[in-house]
Design a protein around this motif. Structure first.
Motif, short mmCIF file in Angstrom:
data_model
loop_
_atom_site.label_atom_id
_atom_site.label_comp_id
_atom_site.label_asym_id
_atom_site.label_seq_id
_atom_site.Cartn_x
_atom_site.Cartn_y
_atom_site.Cartn_z
N MET A 185 13.85 7.06 -8.39
CA MET A 185 12.96 8.08 -7.83
C MET A 185 12.10 7.46 -6.72
N LYS A 186 11.94 8.18 -5.63
CA LYS A 186 11.18 7.70 -4.49
C LYS A 186 9.71 7.51 -4.85
N PRO A 187 9.11 6.37 -4.49
CA PRO A 187 7.69 6.18 -4.80
C PRO A 187 6.79 7.09 -3.98
N VAL A 188 5.62 7.35 -4.53
CA VAL A 188 4.61 8.15 -3.85
C VAL A 188 3.44 7.24 -3.50
N ILE A 189 2.99 7.31 -2.24
CA ILE A 189 1.84 6.53 -1.80
C ILE A 189 0.63 7.46 -1.77
N ILE A 190 -0.43 7.03 -2.43
CA ILE A 190 -1.69 7.78 -2.49
C ILE A 190 -2.78 6.91 -1.88
N THR A 191 -3.71 7.52 -1.17
CA THR A 191 -4.85 6.77 -0.65
C THR A 191 -6.11 7.61 -0.82
N ASP A 192 -7.20 7.17 -0.21
CA ASP A 192 -8.46 7.91 -0.29
C ASP A 192 -9.01 8.16 1.11
N SER A 193 -10.03 8.98 1.18
CA SER A 193 -10.54 9.43 2.47
C SER A 193 -11.20 8.33 3.28
N ILE A 202 0.83 13.04 2.88
CA ILE A 202 0.13 11.99 2.17
C ILE A 202 -0.92 12.61 1.24
N GLU A 203 -0.95 12.15 0.01
CA GLU A 203 -1.97 12.57 -0.95
C GLU A 203 -3.23 11.73 -0.72
N VAL A 204 -4.31 12.40 -0.32
CA VAL A 204 -5.57 11.71 -0.02
C VAL A 204 -6.66 12.24 -0.94
N SER A 216 -12.15 1.94 6.24
CA SER A 216 -11.88 2.79 7.39
C SER A 216 -10.43 2.59 7.85
N LEU A 217 -10.20 2.51 9.14
CA LEU A 217 -8.83 2.41 9.61
C LEU A 217 -8.21 1.04 9.36
N GLY A 218 -8.98 0.08 8.82
CA GLY A 218 -8.35 -1.13 8.30
C GLY A 218 -7.50 -0.78 7.09
N GLU A 219 -8.08 -0.01 6.19
CA GLU A 219 -7.32 0.54 5.06
C GLU A 219 -6.23 1.48 5.58
N GLY A 220 -6.58 2.29 6.59
CA GLY A 220 -5.62 3.23 7.16
C GLY A 220 -4.40 2.55 7.75
N LEU A 221 -4.60 1.40 8.41
CA LEU A 221 -3.46 0.67 8.96
C LEU A 221 -2.50 0.24 7.86
N ILE A 222 -3.04 -0.20 6.73
CA ILE A 222 -2.19 -0.61 5.61
C ILE A 222 -1.37 0.58 5.13
N VAL A 223 -2.00 1.74 5.02
CA VAL A 223 -1.28 2.95 4.63
C VAL A 223 -0.20 3.28 5.67
N HIS A 224 -0.54 3.15 6.93
CA HIS A 224 0.39 3.45 8.03
C HIS A 224 1.63 2.57 7.92
N TYR A 225 1.45 1.28 7.74
CA TYR A 225 2.58 0.36 7.62
C TYR A 225 3.37 0.63 6.34
N ALA A 226 2.68 0.96 5.26
CA ALA A 226 3.36 1.26 3.99
C ALA A 226 4.25 2.49 4.13
N TYR A 227 3.75 3.53 4.82
CA TYR A 227 4.56 4.72 5.01
C TYR A 227 5.75 4.46 5.92
N ASP A 228 5.58 3.60 6.89
CA ASP A 228 6.72 3.22 7.74
C ASP A 228 7.81 2.57 6.90
N MET A 229 7.41 1.67 6.00
CA MET A 229 8.38 1.03 5.11
C MET A 229 9.04 2.05 4.19
N LEU A 230 8.24 2.97 3.66
CA LEU A 230 8.77 4.00 2.77
C LEU A 230 9.81 4.86 3.49
#
Length: 288
Positions: A1-9, A23-25, A125-139
């Motif tokens: 099953m495909k993983p789901v990535i969740i983050t916060d605001s 994305i679930e935020v 902030s967008l330091g966390e956001g960059l990590i999410v961005h790269y993670a979604y690219d991998m996904l």
């Protein structure tokens, strides 16, 4: 099953990116003008409304995401068989990651085979956001959950966070600078340059005089510390000062080619503590 990535605001991602990728935020709670809002990336509480009120003297506050909120979202995906990766705001700045761990334990009692990974990014902030961005690219490229988690853990402390603020009194309220430093800094037009360290803490590094010099100082940090900028996504977040964000981007582009820029507001989850005219730069280096 495909993983789901969740983050916060507190990842401060552009709402367009969030919606395009489903994305679930989860939102931090913001107390503003006597009402409680959930930080939903500017949809309910508009960025300009928020910052104009703060400029006029409004003093918002925030609270962490609760464990029941995490439990509800975790159960939604676990019940469908999805593995979960929660990419969270620095535990040194918020208790949300701890709430996520409490929720994970509760969900694991109900769903014995639940697969939930919680990552403390030590980022904001967008330091966390960059990590999410790269993670979604991998996904989206079909990477397995283990590959995504390993990449984040091996690279999260390479995400540089450099920022400056216009009014030191907001940092004073949060205990980041002393009352004396805030008063003198305001009188002398002193602008601090701060970063987020390996523990995820907000650390003053140096001081410059005036806004233009503070913007130049951020660009200087990029020149000194960025690795292979032409292959990087570089992010700028701002406390309702888009022209300064554009000026910082243009200053960087004078000397460097960059793969892509993301520019977005600092949301009220963080902006309640950093104030209007915050300007922050995020990129990958060898280390912070």
């Amino acid at each position: 099953m495909k993983p789901v990535i969740i983050t916060d605001s507190c990842s401060d991602l552009p709402i367009e990116f969030v919606q395009e990728n489903n994305i679930e935020v989860l939102g931090l709670n913001v107390y503003f003008k006597g009402k409680e809002f959930q930080d939903d990336l500017g949809q309910t509480l508009k960025y300009d409304e928020f910052y104009n009120a703060v400029r006029d003297g409004e003093l918002p506050s925030t609270s962490q995401i609760t464990s029941p909120a995490f439990t509800q979202v975790f159960e939604k995906y676990v019940s469908k068989g999805n593995p979960i990766i929660y990419i969270g705001f620095s535990s040194a700045l918020s208790g949300s990651v701890n709430s996520a761990h409490i929720a994970k334990n509760a969900v694991m009692e109900k769903f014995k085979n639940a697969d939930i990974t919680i990552i403390d990014t030590k980022s904001a902030s967008l330091g966390e956001g960059l990590i999410v961005h790269y993670a979604y690219d991998m996904l989206n490229r079909g990477c397995l959950k283990e590959e995504i988690v390993d990449w984040i853990e091996n690279n999260k402390l390479k995400v540089n966070h450099w920022f400056t603020v216009s009014d030191l009194n907001h940092l004073k309220r949060g205990g980041r600078v002393s009352s004396v430093a805030a008063t003198l800094g305001t009188l002398l037009n002193i602008k601090p340059i701060l970063h987020v360290d390996h523990e995820g803490r907000l650390i003053p590094v140096t001081r410059v005089k005036g806004r233009r010099k503070s913007i130049k100082a951020l660009a200087d940090m990029f020149r000194e510390k960025a690795v292979n900028p032409e292959k990087q996504v570089v992010a700028i977040s701002h406390g309702d000062c888009i022209e300064d964000a554009k000026r910082l981007k243009e200053t960087i582009l004078k000397d460097h080619k960059v793969k892509k820029f993301i520019i977005n507001h600092v949301g009220p989850g963080i902006g309640s503590h950093s104030g209007p005219d915050t300007l922050a730069l995020f990129f990958m280096g060898d280390r912070r």
